[in-house]
Design a protein around this motif. Structure first.
Motif, PDB file in Angstrom:
ATOM      1  N   PRO A 564      44.658  38.237  33.664  1.00  0.00           N
ATOM      2  CA  PRO A 564      43.441  38.763  33.033  1.00  0.00           C
ATOM      3  C   PRO A 564      43.744  39.140  31.587  1.00  0.00           C
ATOM      4  O   PRO A 564      44.834  39.628  31.281  1.00  0.00           O
ATOM      5  CB  PRO A 564      43.117  39.996  33.883  1.00  0.00           C
ATOM      6  CG  PRO A 564      44.419  40.399  34.493  1.00  0.00           C
ATOM      7  CD  PRO A 564      45.207  39.143  34.687  1.00  0.00           C
ATOM      8  N   HIS A 565      42.808  38.881  30.695  1.00  0.00           N
ATOM      9  CA  HIS A 565      42.981  39.275  29.309  1.00  0.00           C
ATOM     10  C   HIS A 565      42.809  40.788  29.184  1.00  0.00           C
ATOM     11  O   HIS A 565      42.336  41.467  30.114  1.00  0.00           O
ATOM     12  CB  HIS A 565      41.973  38.544  28.423  1.00  0.00           C
ATOM     13  CG  HIS A 565      42.112  37.045  28.466  1.00  0.00           C
ATOM     14  ND1 HIS A 565      43.339  36.416  28.480  1.00  0.00           N
ATOM     15  CD2 HIS A 565      41.176  36.055  28.517  1.00  0.00           C
ATOM     16  CE1 HIS A 565      43.164  35.103  28.520  1.00  0.00           C
ATOM     17  NE2 HIS A 565      41.854  34.854  28.556  1.00  0.00           N
ATOM     18  N   GLU A 568      40.003  43.013  30.802  1.00  0.00           N
ATOM     19  CA  GLU A 568      39.337  42.280  31.878  1.00  0.00           C
ATOM     20  C   GLU A 568      39.803  42.770  33.242  1.00  0.00           C
ATOM     21  O   GLU A 568      40.957  43.189  33.403  1.00  0.00           O
ATOM     22  CB  GLU A 568      39.648  40.780  31.781  1.00  0.00           C
ATOM     23  CG  GLU A 568      38.931  40.048  30.680  1.00  0.00           C
ATOM     24  CD  GLU A 568      39.203  38.554  30.752  1.00  0.00           C
ATOM     25  OE1 GLU A 568      38.402  37.787  30.213  1.00  0.00           O
ATOM     26  OE2 GLU A 568      40.239  38.164  31.346  1.00  0.00           O
ATOM     27  N   PRO A 569      38.944  42.664  34.256  1.00  0.00           N
ATOM     28  CA  PRO A 569      39.406  42.922  35.629  1.00  0.00           C
ATOM     29  C   PRO A 569      40.206  41.728  36.143  1.00  0.00           C
ATOM     30  O   PRO A 569      40.160  40.633  35.571  1.00  0.00           O
ATOM     31  CB  PRO A 569      38.097  43.085  36.403  1.00  0.00           C
ATOM     32  CG  PRO A 569      37.120  42.237  35.654  1.00  0.00           C
ATOM     33  CD  PRO A 569      37.507  42.366  34.199  1.00  0.00           C
ATOM     34  N   SER A 571      39.622  39.994  38.635  1.00  0.00           N
ATOM     35  CA  SER A 571      38.732  38.928  39.107  1.00  0.00           C
ATOM     36  C   SER A 571      38.463  37.883  38.022  1.00  0.00           C
ATOM     37  O   SER A 571      38.126  36.734  38.333  1.00  0.00           O
ATOM     38  CB  SER A 571      37.410  39.534  39.583  1.00  0.00           C
ATOM     39  OG  SER A 571      36.804  40.296  38.551  1.00  0.00           O
ATOM     40  N   ALA A 572      38.635  38.269  36.746  1.00  0.00           N
ATOM     41  CA  ALA A 572      38.427  37.296  35.674  1.00  0.00           C
ATOM     42  C   ALA A 572      39.451  36.168  35.756  1.00  0.00           C
ATOM     43  O   ALA A 572      39.132  35.003  35.491  1.00  0.00           O
ATOM     44  CB  ALA A 572      38.508  37.990  34.316  1.00  0.00           C
ATOM     45  N   ARG A 576      38.855  32.016  36.269  1.00  0.00           N
ATOM     46  CA  ARG A 576      39.433  30.880  35.530  1.00  0.00           C
ATOM     47  C   ARG A 576      40.119  29.912  36.488  1.00  0.00           C
ATOM     48  O   ARG A 576      40.109  28.690  36.263  1.00  0.00           O
ATOM     49  CB  ARG A 576      40.411  31.410  34.482  1.00  0.00           C
ATOM     50  CG  ARG A 576      39.703  31.985  33.257  1.00  0.00           C
ATOM     51  CD  ARG A 576      40.673  32.262  32.122  1.00  0.00           C
ATOM     52  NE  ARG A 576      41.450  33.463  32.339  1.00  0.00           N
ATOM     53  CZ  ARG A 576      41.012  34.696  32.047  1.00  0.00           C
ATOM     54  NH1 ARG A 576      39.808  34.880  31.536  1.00  0.00           N
ATOM     55  NH2 ARG A 576      41.778  35.749  32.255  1.00  0.00           N
TER      56      ARG A 576
END
Length: 618
Positions: A564-565, A568-569, A571-572, A576
């Motif tokens: 995650p970036h 971000e959570p 889940s992001a 991807r």
């Protein structure tokens, strides 16, 4: 945290039951007079003077128990452990059932590094008087020293049953719960302890670590700073503050680890945490050096002693090397990536592995002797091995992977059983579309802290909704209810092989994994096994030390990582993965249409085949 029971006799004199001047003014050479002068000096904090008077007391009256008890107490307060122990021993000669003397002598035994003897004396003292909360607390401390954590917790709970206001017992029990990653329970007890002892700096430090484990980072930082305001050079909260800063993304974590090491030279946990931060940033030389503190820091299995020296990177030509396992199965797969290089360098290698991995490792490293790890209870204190040097598996990288260029391009280092691979291929034939994907979603060890790295199967909707993909379960614990719920919610079958024990049958799991096109998993042994087999694996989660400052995990050429970036959570990252999986499914479908002949493993076009042998869907 330890209670120090004073002798009952000394307390009687301090309470004014006798007037000191009655004896001293009329005959200062009497034992009663020197005893009272000793008590007066002790009240004024003049411990050396108190001891001189108490020594004179027992010389004048060797059979007086109160004199020996006072001398023992004064010796303890002055840090003269041997003299205090001798005085307690003399007291026990006069009164073998003197509970206070037994408890005091037990504390001295523990201070001298003899917890087993201390436990015996504490138990004798409690047999005489089981109502002493402080003695129960101190028994718990000695049991903890022996590694008997369950018995230690029981002793602390007994202390609290006798005296709910025992701050030391509350702190000790809270610390034990913290060490078991039971952070919320620990927090409750530690706050109770601090309500009783708000100036106890070490307790604030223990609370800070528990809060950090819960993810309550701002509260953890406040607790650290409170501890340091009370005791600025306290190493544990300095170390915890470094962890908090690291998790907050701050760049000054190393400064706090260094301060902890300066406050307590060689502080193992601070050095270990510094090592992980260095490895994560790519500073491999310093990182591997500090990672070696993992045993002393309690962050790896129990350190073992051998009759042979540890390998320190010297040439192995002509030597016999013993490699022993130290951590979980996933770490074992990762560290095994170094085994082939060690085998090439040494004349003879013996590899110890987790018993369930024995056939897999024996096949994969045929030039070595592979042995199953001996149960802990069956090991000698100093182990004898028919080799010249030994090395824990996690230390191999220090000498074989000093820089990123030392990682070989080999795609795999574990070899599944060919017969079982064929068997699994036949079981998989008849199901699915053009892409078979194995999935797992958590680790077996799900502590509160580790939960940040995993997502429940209910959150896998974007991935499970990708068309043209056949999903195969690789999760190795009881997950049937979760799979049924996900199938009903997302309308997609998740297949699993019947009669395959995914937790214990690593041969069967390896054969199944080798037949898959892709594995998607977080940081767990499923992802590590797939990477070690050379199967394409997409691993999602936050960056950790095993990335070694790179954007990949250099141990595993077949692995892609999805992070995650910032902000971000988790889940992001899974989102991807779903997007890339959709593209991969399209490519697989086109390839299948252009080349309809069988491939490895062969896949018919139908998604669901009720006659597929030994295969079931939930």
């Amino acid at each position: 945290m330890t209670d120090h029971p004073d002798s009952a006799a000394a307390e009687g004199w301090r309470g004014g039951q006798h007037s000191p001047w009655d004896a001293v003014l009329f005959d200062p050479a009497r034992a009663e007079g020197t005893f009272l002068l000793g008590l007066a000096a002790a009240r004024l904090g003049r411990s050396e003077a108190a001891m001189r008077w108490f020594r004179r007391t027992v010389r004048l009256q060797p059979g007086w128990m109160d004199g020996w008890a006072a001398l023992a107490d004064a010796g303890r307060r002055a840090g003269r452990w041997r003299e205090a122990a001798a005085a307690n021993a003399a007291l026990l000669v006069l009164a073998p059932a003197h509970g206070a003397a037994l408890a005091n002598l037990a504390m001295l035994e523990r201070g001298a590094g003899n917890p087993r003897a201390a436990v015996r004396r504490f138990i004798r003292a409690l047999a005489l008087d089981s109502g002493q909360a402080g003695t129960w607390n101190n028994l718990g401390n000695a049991l903890r020293d022996l590694g008997a954590t369950a018995q230690a917790a029981a002793a602390w709970r007994r202390a609290l049953a006798l005296d709910p206001g025992q701050a030391d017992a509350l702190g000790n029990l809270g610390g034990a719960l913290r060490d078991q990653d039971r952070y919320a329970e620990a927090r409750v007890l530690l706050r109770r302890a601090l309500a009783l002892a708000p100036q106890h700096a070490a307790l604030h430090g223990v609370l800070a670590y528990a809060l950090s484990g819960e993810g309550r980072l701002e509260e953890a930082e406040r607790a650290c700073r409170r501890a340091l305001a009370l005791t600025p050079a306290l190493a544990d909260p300095l170390c915890t503050l470094g962890l908090v800063k690291q998790r907050q993304g701050g760049g000054d974590a190393l400064r706090w680890f260094d301060r902890a090491v300066a406050a307590t030279p060689g502080h193992p946990l601070a050095r270990f945490n510094r090592g992980l931060a260095e490895l994560e940033s790519g500073a491999l030389a310093d990182g591997w050096s500090n990672y070696a503190c993992r045993f002393a820091a309690g962050r790896a299995g129990r350190e073992r002693r051998f009759a042979i020296p540890e390998w320190r990177g010297e040439p192995l030509a002509g030597k016999r090397l013993f490699i022993w396992r130290e951590q979980g199965v996933g770490d074992e797969f990762l560290f095994a990536s170094c085994y082939a290089d060690a085998i090439r360098q040494a004349d003879h290698v013996v590899i110890e592995c987790e018993p369930r991995l024995l056939p897999l490792f024996a096949r994969s490293f045929p030039k070595a002797i592979v042995r199953a790890e001996q149960p802990l209870r069956g090991r000698a204190l100093v182990e004898m091995v028919d080799c010249d040097v030994h090395v824990p598996a996690g230390s191999l990288a220090r000498y074989l992977r000093g820089r990123l260029g030392d990682f070989p391009p080999r795609s795999s280092w574990l070899i599944p059983d060919p017969a079982r691979v064929l068997e699994r291929r036949q079981q998989l034939d008849g199901i699915g579309g053009d892409l078979r994907v194995g999935i797992a979603w958590r680790s077996q060890l799900m502590t509160m802290e580790r939960q940040w790295a995993y997502l429940p199967l209910d959150d896998w909707g974007p991935v499970l909704g990708v068309p043209g993909v056949t999903f195969v379960n690789l999760q190795y614990d009881d997950c049937e209810a979760e799979i049924q719920r996900a199938e009903a919610r997302f309308g997609v079958p998740i297949y699993e092989l019947e009669r395959l024990d995914r937790k214990n049958d690593f041969e069967g799991t390896a054969a199944l994994t080798a037949n898959l096109d892709l594995v998607i998993a977080p940081a767990n042994s499923v992802a590590e096994l797939a990477g070690a087999l050379g199967v394409p694996v997409w691993r999602f989660g936050a960056r950790d030390w095993t990335h070694l400052g790179s954007g990949v995990r250099p141990w595993y050429p077949s692995m892609r990582v999805f992070h995650p970036h910032a902000g971000e959570p988790l889940s992001a990252a899974l989102g991807r993965i779903a997007a890339d999986l959709r593209r991969a499914a399209v490519l697989a479908r086109r390839a299948g249409a252009e080349a309809p002949g069988p491939r490895l493993p062969a896949r018919p076009a139908r998604r669901d085949h009720p006659q597929a042998p030994s295969l079931r869907r939930h």
